[in-house]
Design an enzyme around this catalytic site. Structure first.
Site, short mmCIF file in Angstrom:
data_model
loop_
_atom_site.label_atom_id
_atom_site.label_comp_id
_atom_site.label_asym_id
_atom_site.label_seq_id
_atom_site.Cartn_x
_atom_site.Cartn_y
_atom_site.Cartn_z
N HIS A 1 -6.77 -10.01 -4.39
CA HIS A 1 -5.89 -8.86 -4.11
C HIS A 1 -4.79 -8.76 -5.17
O HIS A 1 -3.65 -8.46 -4.86
CB HIS A 1 -5.25 -8.99 -2.72
N TYR B 1 -4.31 -5.82 14.82
CA TYR B 1 -4.21 -4.96 13.64
C TYR B 1 -3.75 -3.57 14.08
O TYR B 1 -4.54 -2.74 14.56
CB TYR B 1 -5.55 -4.92 12.88
N ASP C 1 -2.86 -1.06 12.53
CA ASP C 1 -3.16 0.11 11.70
C ASP C 1 -4.29 0.94 12.31
O ASP C 1 -4.64 1.99 11.79
CB ASP C 1 -3.50 -0.29 10.25
N ASP D 1 -0.03 -6.66 -3.67
CA ASP D 1 -1.44 -6.28 -3.47
C ASP D 1 -1.77 -5.28 -4.56
O ASP D 1 -0.88 -4.84 -5.30
CB ASP D 1 -1.66 -5.67 -2.07
N TRP E 1 -0.92 -2.96 8.41
CA TRP E 1 -1.45 -2.66 7.07
C TRP E 1 -1.22 -1.18 6.82
O TRP E 1 -1.37 -0.35 7.73
CB TRP E 1 -2.95 -3.00 7.01
N ASP F 1 -6.93 -14.37 1.11
CA ASP F 1 -8.02 -13.63 1.74
C ASP F 1 -8.87 -12.88 0.71
O ASP F 1 -8.41 -12.52 -0.35
CB ASP F 1 -7.45 -12.61 2.76
N GLU F 2 -10.11 -12.68 1.09
CA GLU F 2 -11.02 -11.72 0.47
C GLU F 2 -11.17 -11.84 -1.04
O GLU F 2 -11.27 -10.84 -1.74
CB GLU F 2 -10.58 -10.29 0.84
N ARG G 1 0.84 -1.21 0.00
CA ARG G 1 0.00 0.00 0.00
C ARG G 1 0.88 1.25 0.00
O ARG G 1 0.56 2.25 -0.63
CB ARG G 1 -0.94 0.00 1.18
N GLU H 1 -2.48 1.13 4.35
CA GLU H 1 -3.31 2.04 3.54
C GLU H 1 -3.18 3.48 4.04
O GLU H 1 -3.11 4.42 3.25
CB GLU H 1 -4.79 1.64 3.60
N TRP I 1 -7.28 -14.01 11.11
CA TRP I 1 -7.41 -12.55 11.20
C TRP I 1 -8.85 -12.10 11.41
O TRP I 1 -9.09 -11.10 12.05
CB TRP I 1 -6.81 -11.87 9.96
C1 ACM Z 1 -6.67 -9.17 5.68
O1 ACM Z 1 -6.71 -8.29 6.57
N1 ACM Z 1 -7.37 -9.03 4.57
C2 ACM Z 1 -5.87 -10.37 5.85
#
Ligand code: ACM
Length: 679
Positions: A261, A408, A410, A184, A458, A316-317, A155, A460, A383
Site C-alpha cells: 500500500h 468495517y 464503510d 496509502d 475506510w 496488509d495486502e 483516501r 475510498e 480484519w
Molecule cells: C485492510 O482492510 N486492508 C486492512
C-alpha cells in the site's frame, strides 16, 4: 440554585434485557451495574466541586470540569466530589469508577484520572438525557482495554479540526483509541522532516474523489499546483491532536503502511522499489538496505510525535509480485534462508519490530503479518474475519478484533438506494452491535489476550467530512458498547433507543449522524420466510456451473431453504456463480402441478455482479427429456445502482424436475441468486 427533583421513589436494578429494566439509564455505553432510584440530583448553575488526588490530577480534572461548566468552582465540600483512591470496591480496571448520588450530591471514585473522566462522561450524558444524575449507585468498568475507531485519512484527507471534533465524540462514549491510517496509495498525510517529497508531492493528487483518481491514471502532483487535491498534518498539527486527545483519554495510534500500500512513497522515492520506476510498484524492495533506512527514519519521527505504546505498521495486502524476480530480494532470501516471499515479508516485520521495540514501543499489524511467521511481540489487528486474531491469541499474542463483517463501517448502514454511494455491503447498526469479540468456545486464559475492538472507516467512498460523520455515527457507538459493556447488560432494542437519543445530541452539536429513527431496514424480501414446493428438495448443480466456494452460502440447500438475501451479496444467503453461470436441477420427489417458477438476481456493477442476459426454465418428469417453459432474454444495462429483479415463468404445468439455467452477460461477471421459488 441546587435543586433536587423528587419523583416516585423506586429502586431500579438495571441488569439488561432479560430482567426488563423499568427505566434503564439512557447513556452509551451501558454501565456494568446500576442501582438507581427514580429521583434525580441536578447540579446547580454554579456547581461546587471537590477533587481529592495528587496535584497534577487535581489540576487537570479541575480544568476539564471548568471547560464543561464554566461557572464551576473548587470548594472544600462540593456537590460533586471526585476522589482517586488506591482501591475502589468492585473495580479492577483503572478506567473503572463508581458514582454514588444522594440528596447531598454526587460522589465519584476511581483509581485513576481516566476513571474519573469516564465517570464524568456518564454524568454528562445523564444530565443531557435525564436532566440530572439518578440517586443510587453506578459501578462501571470496561470489558476491553482497547476501544478504537480508525479513520482513513489517506483516501480522502480530513483536517486537524475534523479529527479533534471526532475525539470529542468518541471520548464521550468512552472510546480510548483513535487509529489514523496516515499513509496509502491515495496520499501520504504526515509531515516527515527528513523526506519532504512525501508531503510536497505524495500528499497531492490530480482528482478530488478517490474514485475519479483511481479510475483516471492515479497520478500525484506537486503541492500548490492548480489541480492538487490532498493535504497532510504538519508535525505541529499532530502535536496539537495528540495533546487534545490525551486530555480526553484518547491515544492516537499512527499507522505507517509497509511493505505494501505504498505506491505514493515509491513514486516520490522510486529507488525504494524493486524496479526503481515511479508509478509501478506498491511494495517496498525488502532486499534494499535503503528501505530500512527510510522506514526507520520515518518511524523515528513518528515515535517522537506519538506517545502511543503501539505503532501500527500495516502489513496488509502485499502484492509480492516483484520480490521473486528482484535480485536484491532474492539475495536477501538466500542470505537469510527465507523459503518464500511470505517469509521475506516476515523478515521485514521482524526487523521493524526490533527497531520499534528498541525505542520502547510495540507494533500492531493487520493479520497478514502472521504469514511467514509472527514477530515475537506483535499485536494483531484481525480484519479478514476473526481467524487471524484467534490464531494470534492461541500463540500467546494480543489481538484487536476488527473483522470486516462487523467492524468495517464503510459499508452501507441502510438500504443502499437511500444513501450516498458506499463501497458495498450492508452493515446496519444491529449487526455491528451483535458482535462479540470473544468467541463462546474460547478459554478464559485466551480471552484475556483479546485486547479490544475497533471500528474502521475506510474512506475510498467517503469524500467529505459530513459523509464521514454519517458513516461513523451511530455505528461507532455500537462498537463503543461492544468494547465497554459486558454481554449481560447488552440489549439491541434498548441500545437502539439510546442511540436515537445520541443521534439527536450529535445533531445538536453540529455532527451529521445517520438518521437512525428513520432507518429503512433490510430488503423486505429478506425478512419473509417463504413457503413453496421446492423447499428442502434436492438440488443438483451441473458440474460445469458450480457455485463459487467464496459465496457458497448454505451450499446445496441455499436455493431451496425459503430464505432470501438482503442488500448484500456477501450475507451468506445469496449464492454466487462465476464460471458457467447457473445450471441446476430441482427434484420435487413427485410430479406436482406448477404455476410459478422464479428466482431473484441482484446487480451491482462495481464488483462485477450482473443480471443474467439469458434465463431458460424447463421441466421434466424423467430428468432426461426437458420441455422448455420460457427463454428470457434480458438486456443488461450497466449503471451505478444496486438493483434486484425476478426472472420467472407463470402458467400451469405438471412436472417432477425443474431445470433453471442463467448466463451472465459478461465474461468473468458474477451471477448472484438466493432462492428458486416453485409454486
Ligand atoms: C485492510 O482492510 N486492508 C486492512
Amino acid at each position: 440554585m441546587k435543586r433536587t427533583a423528587y419523583l416516585l421513589t423506586l429502586l431500579l436494578i438495571v441488569t439488561g434485557c432479560t430482567k426488563e429494566p423499568v427505566a434503564p439509564l439512557n447513556i452509551i455505553p451501558m454501565p456494568q451495574s446500576c442501582q438507581l432510584q427514580n429521583k434525580i440530583f441536578e447540579l446547580s448553575e454554579n456547581p461546587q466541586f471537590t477533587v481529592s488526588a495528587d496535584e497534577n490530577t487535581c489540576k487537570s480534572i479541575a480544568e476539564y470540569i471548568c471547560s464543561l461548566f464554566p461557572t464551576a468552582n473548587l470548594a472544600a465540600e462540593g456537590e460533586l466530589t471526585l476522589q482517586i483512591l488506591e482501591q475502589v470496591e468492585n473495580i479492577t480496571s483503572p478506567e473503572g469508577y463508581t458514582i454514588k448520588t444522594d440528596g447531598n450530591g454526587i460522589k465519584i471514585c476511581s483509581t485513576s484520572e481516566s476513571g474519573l473522566f469516564y465517570a464524568l462522561q456518564t454524568i454528562l450524558q445523564c444530565i443531557d438525557n435525564e436532566g440530572g444524575v439518578p440517586y443510587g449507585t453506578i459501578i462501571d468498568e470496561p470489558r476491553f482495554a482497547y476501544r478504537g475507531m480508525m479513520l482513513d485519512v489517506s483516501r480522502h484527507f480530513f483536517d486537524k479540526d475534523f479529527v479533534i471534533k471526532q475525539i470529542d465524540a468518541i471520548s464521550r462514549y468512552k472510546m480510548n483509541r483513535l487509529h489514523l491510517h496516515l499513509t496509502d496509495a491515495a496520499g501520504w498525510r504526515i509531515e516527515i522532516k527528513k523526506y519532504p517529497r512525501l508531503t510536497q508531492f505524495a500528499a497531492w493528487r490530480h482528482a478530488e474523489t478517490w474514485k475519479e483518481w483511481w479510475n483516471s491514471g492515479r497520478k500525484y502532483v506537486d503541492e500548490g499546483s492548480a489541480e492538487a487535491y490532498g493535504g497532510y498534518y504538519t508535525q505541529d498539527d499532530i502535536r496539537e491532536i495528540v495533546a487534545y486527545a490525551a486530555k480526553r483519554h484518547v491515544t492516537i495510534v499512527p499507522e505507517i503502511e509497509m511493505p505494501a500500500h505504498s505506491e505514493e512513497v515509491l513514486t516520490a522515492y522510486p529507488e525504494l522499489s524493486c524496479t526503481h520506476e515511479p508509478y509501478k510498484q506498491a511494495d517496498f524492495c525488502i532486499g534494499n538496505e535503503k528501505t530500512f533506512e527510510f522506514l526507520e527514519n520515518v518511524l523515528s519521527e513518528i515515535i517522537e510525535l506519538f506517545p502511543s505504546e503501539y505503532i501500527h505498521i500495516g502489513g496488509d495486502e502485499a502484492e509480492k509480485k516483484s520480490w521473486p524476480t528482484c535480485p536484491l530480494c532474492q539475495k536477501r532470501m538466500r542470505e537469510e534462508g527465507l523459503k518464500d516471499v511470505d517469509e521475506l515479508q516476515s523478515y521485514l516485520i521482524h526487523r521493524i519490530e526490533r527497531f520499534v521495540n528498541s525505542k520502547g514501543r510495540q507494533i500492531i499489524g493487520w493479520d497478514e503479518i502472521l504469514d511467514g511467521g509472527l514477530a515475537p511481540n506483535a499485536t494483531i489487528m484481525s480484519w479478514r474475519g476473526t481467524e487471524g486474531g484467534l490464531t494470534a491469541v492461541a500463540a500467546g499474542h494480543k489481538a484487536i478484533m476488527s473483522p470486516g463483517t462487523f467492524c468495517y463501517l464503510d459499508q452501507y448502514q441502510d438500504a443502499p438506494h437511500t444513501l450516498p454511494e458506499a463501497i458495498g455491503g450492508y452493515l446496519p447498526l444491529k449487526k455491528v452491535y451483535s458482535y462479540n469479540p470473544v468467541p463462546e468456545e474460547m478459554s478464559s486464559e485466551n480471552a484475556k489476550l483479546i485486547y479490544g475492538v475497533q471500528g474502521n472507516l475506510w474512506a475510498e467512498y467517503i469524500p467529505t467530512p459530513e459523509h464521514m460523520e454519517m458513516m461513523a455515527y451511530p455505528r461507532i457507538l455500537a462498537i463503543a458498547e461492544v468494547g465497554w459493556s459486558q454481554p449481560e447488560v447488552k440489549c439491541y432494542d434498548n441500545f437502539r433507543n439510546r442511540a436515537i437519543t445520541a443521534v439527536e445530541y450529535l445533531q445538536k452539536k453540529g455532527y451529521n449522524p445517520f438518521d437512525l429513527a428513520n432507518e429503512t431496514g433490510n430488503r423486505p424480501e429478506a425478512d419473509e420466510q417463504l413457503q413453496h414446493l421446492a423447499i428442502g428438495k434436492k438440488v443438483t448443480y451441473n458440474e460445469n456451473a458450480p457455485y463459487h466456494e467464496s459465496y457458497a452460502a448454505s451450499k446445496e440447500t441455499t436455493l431451496v431453504d425459503g430464505i432470501r438475501g438482503g442488500w448484500n451479496n456477501n450475507d451468506g444467503i445469496w449464492q454466487g456463480f462465476v464460471k458457467g453461470g447457473i445450471d441446476v436441477v430441482i427434484d420435487l420427489d413427485k410430479e406436482e402441478t406448477i404455476t410459478f417458477i422464479g428466482a431473484d438476481f441482484m446487480q451491482i456493477c462495481n464488483p462485477w455482479i450482473f443480471m443474467p442476459c439469458d434465463v431458460i426454465i424447463s421441466v421434466s418428469n424423467d430428468n432426461k427429456e426437458y420441455t422448455q417453459l420460457t427463454h428470457i432474454k434480458h438486456e443488461v444495462i450497466k449503471d451505478d445502482a444496486l438493483t434486484f429483479k425476478n426472472f420467472g415463468w407463470q402458467g400451469e404445468t405438471k412436472a417432477r424436475y425443474i431445470r433453471y439455467e442463467a448466463k451472465s452477460s459478461c465474461e468473468g461477471g458474477w451471477l448472484f441468486t438466493d432462492e428458486i421459488v416453485v409454486k
